[in-house]
Design a protein around this motif. Structure first.
Motif, mmCIF file in Angstrom:
data_model
loop_
_atom_site.group_PDB
_atom_site.id
_atom_site.type_symbol
_atom_site.label_atom_id
_atom_site.label_comp_id
_atom_site.label_asym_id
_atom_site.label_seq_id
_atom_site.Cartn_x
_atom_site.Cartn_y
_atom_site.Cartn_z
ATOM 1 N N PHE A 109 -3.547 10.003 -3.235
ATOM 2 C CA PHE A 109 -2.603 10.874 -3.920
ATOM 3 C C PHE A 109 -3.560 11.891 -4.843
ATOM 4 C CE2 PHE A 109 0.297 7.372 -3.277
ATOM 5 C CZ PHE A 109 1.374 8.119 -3.444
ATOM 6 N N SER A 110 -3.245 13.153 -4.640
ATOM 7 C CA SER A 110 -3.898 13.861 -5.803
ATOM 8 C C SER A 110 -3.014 14.442 -7.247
ATOM 9 C CB SER A 110 -4.182 15.091 -5.137
ATOM 10 O OG SER A 110 -2.990 15.904 -4.509
ATOM 11 N N HIS A 111 -2.046 13.927 -7.106
ATOM 12 C CA HIS A 111 -1.010 14.356 -8.367
ATOM 13 C C HIS A 111 0.357 13.453 -8.222
ATOM 14 C CE1 HIS A 111 1.075 16.806 -11.486
ATOM 15 N NE2 HIS A 111 2.369 16.708 -10.332
ATOM 16 N N PHE A 112 0.598 13.229 -9.439
ATOM 17 C CA PHE A 112 2.023 12.448 -9.843
ATOM 18 C C PHE A 112 2.578 13.249 -10.712
ATOM 19 C CE2 PHE A 112 -1.299 8.971 -8.785
ATOM 20 C CZ PHE A 112 -0.516 8.310 -7.777
ATOM 21 N N LEU B 150 -10.919 4.447 -5.935
ATOM 22 C CA LEU B 150 -11.799 5.286 -6.606
ATOM 23 C C LEU B 150 -12.054 6.791 -6.465
ATOM 24 C CD1 LEU B 150 -13.878 4.588 -8.955
ATOM 25 C CD2 LEU B 150 -15.640 3.835 -7.363
ATOM 26 N N ASP B 151 -12.245 7.096 -5.112
ATOM 27 C CA ASP B 151 -12.342 8.370 -4.940
ATOM 28 C C ASP B 151 -11.120 9.305 -5.462
ATOM 29 O OD1 ASP B 151 -14.463 7.712 -3.323
ATOM 30 O OD2 ASP B 151 -13.620 8.034 -1.243
ATOM 31 N N ASN B 152 -9.974 8.609 -5.404
ATOM 32 C CA ASN B 152 -8.767 9.504 -5.894
ATOM 33 C C ASN B 152 -9.033 9.883 -7.297
ATOM 34 O OD1 ASN B 152 -6.426 7.536 -4.151
ATOM 35 N ND2 ASN B 152 -7.482 9.403 -3.701
ATOM 36 N N VAL B 153 -9.439 8.823 -8.206
ATOM 37 C CA VAL B 153 -10.010 9.021 -9.501
ATOM 38 C C VAL B 153 -10.858 10.173 -9.982
ATOM 39 C CG1 VAL B 153 -10.289 7.659 -11.837
ATOM 40 C CG2 VAL B 153 -9.211 6.508 -9.813
ATOM 41 N N CYS B 154 -11.814 10.596 -8.635
ATOM 42 C CA CYS B 154 -12.626 11.469 -8.936
ATOM 43 C C CYS B 154 -11.879 12.933 -9.063
ATOM 44 C CB CYS B 154 -13.642 11.574 -7.788
ATOM 45 S SG CYS B 154 -14.780 10.337 -7.761
ATOM 46 N N ASN B 155 -10.882 12.958 -8.756
ATOM 47 C CA ASN B 155 -10.052 14.041 -9.181
ATOM 48 C C ASN B 155 -9.467 14.173 -10.524
ATOM 49 O OD1 ASN B 155 -7.682 15.704 -9.486
ATOM 50 N ND2 ASN B 155 -6.700 15.321 -7.480
ATOM 51 N N ASP B 156 -10.459 15.224 -11.269
ATOM 52 C CA ASP B 156 -10.238 15.472 -12.769
ATOM 53 C C ASP B 156 -8.646 15.296 -13.225
ATOM 54 O OD1 ASP B 156 -12.831 15.266 -12.950
ATOM 55 O OD2 ASP B 156 -13.195 17.273 -13.282
ATOM 56 N N ALA B 157 -8.088 16.245 -12.506
ATOM 57 C CA ALA B 157 -6.458 16.196 -12.774
ATOM 58 C C ALA B 157 -6.004 14.809 -12.765
ATOM 59 C CB ALA B 157 -5.577 17.399 -12.023
ATOM 60 N N LEU B 158 -6.170 14.156 -11.660
ATOM 61 C CA LEU B 158 -5.498 13.025 -11.447
ATOM 62 C C LEU B 158 -5.916 11.940 -12.547
ATOM 63 C CD1 LEU B 158 -3.530 11.295 -9.860
ATOM 64 C CD2 LEU B 158 -5.268 10.901 -8.246
ATOM 65 N N TYR B 159 -7.238 12.129 -12.781
ATOM 66 C CA TYR B 159 -8.028 11.116 -13.920
ATOM 67 C C TYR B 159 -7.330 11.250 -15.192
ATOM 68 C CZ TYR B 159 -11.314 8.986 -16.643
ATOM 69 O OH TYR B 159 -12.347 8.175 -17.782
ATOM 70 N N LYS B 160 -7.186 12.370 -15.487
ATOM 71 C CA LYS B 160 -6.227 12.700 -16.672
ATOM 72 C C LYS B 160 -4.770 12.097 -16.701
ATOM 73 C CE LYS B 160 -8.973 16.742 -17.975
ATOM 74 N NZ LYS B 160 -8.929 18.191 -18.134
ATOM 75 N N GLU B 161 -4.155 12.082 -15.654
ATOM 76 C CA GLU B 161 -2.771 11.643 -15.724
ATOM 77 C C GLU B 161 -2.685 10.037 -15.913
ATOM 78 O OE1 GLU B 161 -1.559 13.046 -11.919
ATOM 79 O OE2 GLU B 161 -0.871 15.076 -12.661
ATOM 80 N N VAL C 70 0.859 -1.210 -0.009
ATOM 81 C CA VAL C 70 -0.196 -0.006 -0.161
ATOM 82 C C VAL C 70 0.914 1.336 0.120
ATOM 83 C CG1 VAL C 70 -1.735 1.462 1.239
ATOM 84 C CG2 VAL C 70 -1.840 -1.219 1.178
ATOM 85 N N ILE C 71 0.805 1.987 -1.043
ATOM 86 C CA ILE C 71 1.603 3.117 -1.427
ATOM 87 C C ILE C 71 1.004 4.754 -0.923
ATOM 88 C CG2 ILE C 71 3.344 4.260 -2.650
ATOM 89 C CD1 ILE C 71 3.877 1.440 -2.101
ATOM 90 N N THR C 72 1.118 5.299 0.021
ATOM 91 C CA THR C 72 0.677 6.309 0.183
ATOM 92 C C THR C 72 1.528 7.709 0.280
ATOM 93 O OG1 THR C 72 1.502 6.611 2.759
ATOM 94 C CG2 THR C 72 -0.564 5.142 2.090
ATOM 95 N N PRO C 73 1.222 8.928 0.103
ATOM 96 C CA PRO C 73 2.001 10.153 0.351
ATOM 97 C C PRO C 73 2.798 9.986 1.526
ATOM 98 C CG PRO C 73 -0.361 10.889 -0.211
ATOM 99 C CD PRO C 73 -0.411 9.321 0.026
ATOM 100 N N SER C 74 4.193 10.632 1.765
ATOM 101 C CA SER C 74 4.809 10.352 2.858
ATOM 102 C C SER C 74 4.129 10.781 4.225
ATOM 103 C CB SER C 74 6.075 11.322 2.667
ATOM 104 O OG SER C 74 6.760 10.536 1.586
ATOM 105 N N TYR C 75 3.406 11.810 3.877
ATOM 106 C CA TYR C 75 2.667 12.502 5.307
ATOM 107 C C TYR C 75 1.787 11.553 5.806
ATOM 108 C CZ TYR C 75 -1.544 13.947 2.785
ATOM 109 O OH TYR C 75 -2.468 14.023 1.950
#
Length: 216
Positions: free
Chosen positions: A153-156, A177-188, A17-22
């Motif tokens: 994650f909200s961005h890569f 799935l909730d992360n994919v709702c972020n339009d910017a992340l979905y496009k990435e 399971v990979i998360t942001p550092s914080y």
């Protein structure tokens, strides 16, 4: 291929399971009794490096950048009149940005390209490597196996997207799935898997599992 799941997942279904550092410590405490490795992207990359170079410290990078500037200063145009000691930290701090963005060619960009290329050569000559070079080495020379869940994650950035693409080809890659709702992340993520689709109604209703379109 990217697979998506919702928030009521079973952590034991995944190897990593990979998360942001914080959030890493939070997840480690939450899943303390579960047999899963909780980590962040940087540590996953470091743990998969099998080369013979040592990761450069901040001090190593400063010394080598200083020496690099002394060696290339006569070949510079835009930076020909710089005070070297004043530029060392600035050049180190903007190193990743230089590679992360598409920059218009100019005397400044040509100088930076020369400086950073020589900087990397000097690191290698000293048996050292910086994190970006190490990251690229892992992408080129290592393989991944198992199942990886990337959560919260909200961005890569560019190199992180390259890592996700590699994992999606060689192993099993999941995102919440909730992360994919972020339009910017979905496009990435669509850049990695053009078939990735989801239904907003599924997200709102918290349905258990949604697959990429051709994952049948």
């Amino acid at each position: 291929m990217i697979k998506t799941i919702n928030n009521d997942f079973n952590v034991n279904d995944f190897d990593f399971v990979i998360t942001p550092s914080y959030l890493e410590n939070y997840y480690k405490e939450r899943f303390l009794d579960d047999d899963v490795l909780i980590s962040n992207i940087k540590n996953i990359v470091l743990n998969n490096y099998t080369g013979d170079k040592t990761l450069a410290s901040d001090f190593d990078s400063q010394v080598i950048m200083y020496n690099t500037l002394n060696k290339v200063k006569d070949d510079l145009t835009y930076y020909k009149n710089i005070r070297i000691k004043d530029m060392v930290n600035e050049l180190i701090n903007t190193y990743d940005d230089f590679y992360d963005y598409d920059l218009i060619d100019s005397n400044k960009i040509r100088d930076l390209r020369l400086i950073y290329k020589k900087f990397e050569e000097e690191l290698l000559n000293k048996g050292l490597i910086n994190y970006r070079m190490l990251f690229n080495d892992v992408l080129e020379n290592n393989s991944f196996s198992g199942s990886y869940l990337f959560t919260c994650f909200s961005h890569f950035d560019k190199k992180e997207l390259s890592l996700l693409e590699k994992i999606s080809r060689e192993a099993s890659l999941y995102v919440l799935l909730d992360n994919v709702c972020n339009d910017a992340l979905y496009k990435e993520l669509k850049k990695i898997d053009s078939t990735l689709k989801f239904n907003y109604d599924d997200v709102l209703k918290k349905k258990y599992y949604v697959k990429a379109l051709n994952d049948v």
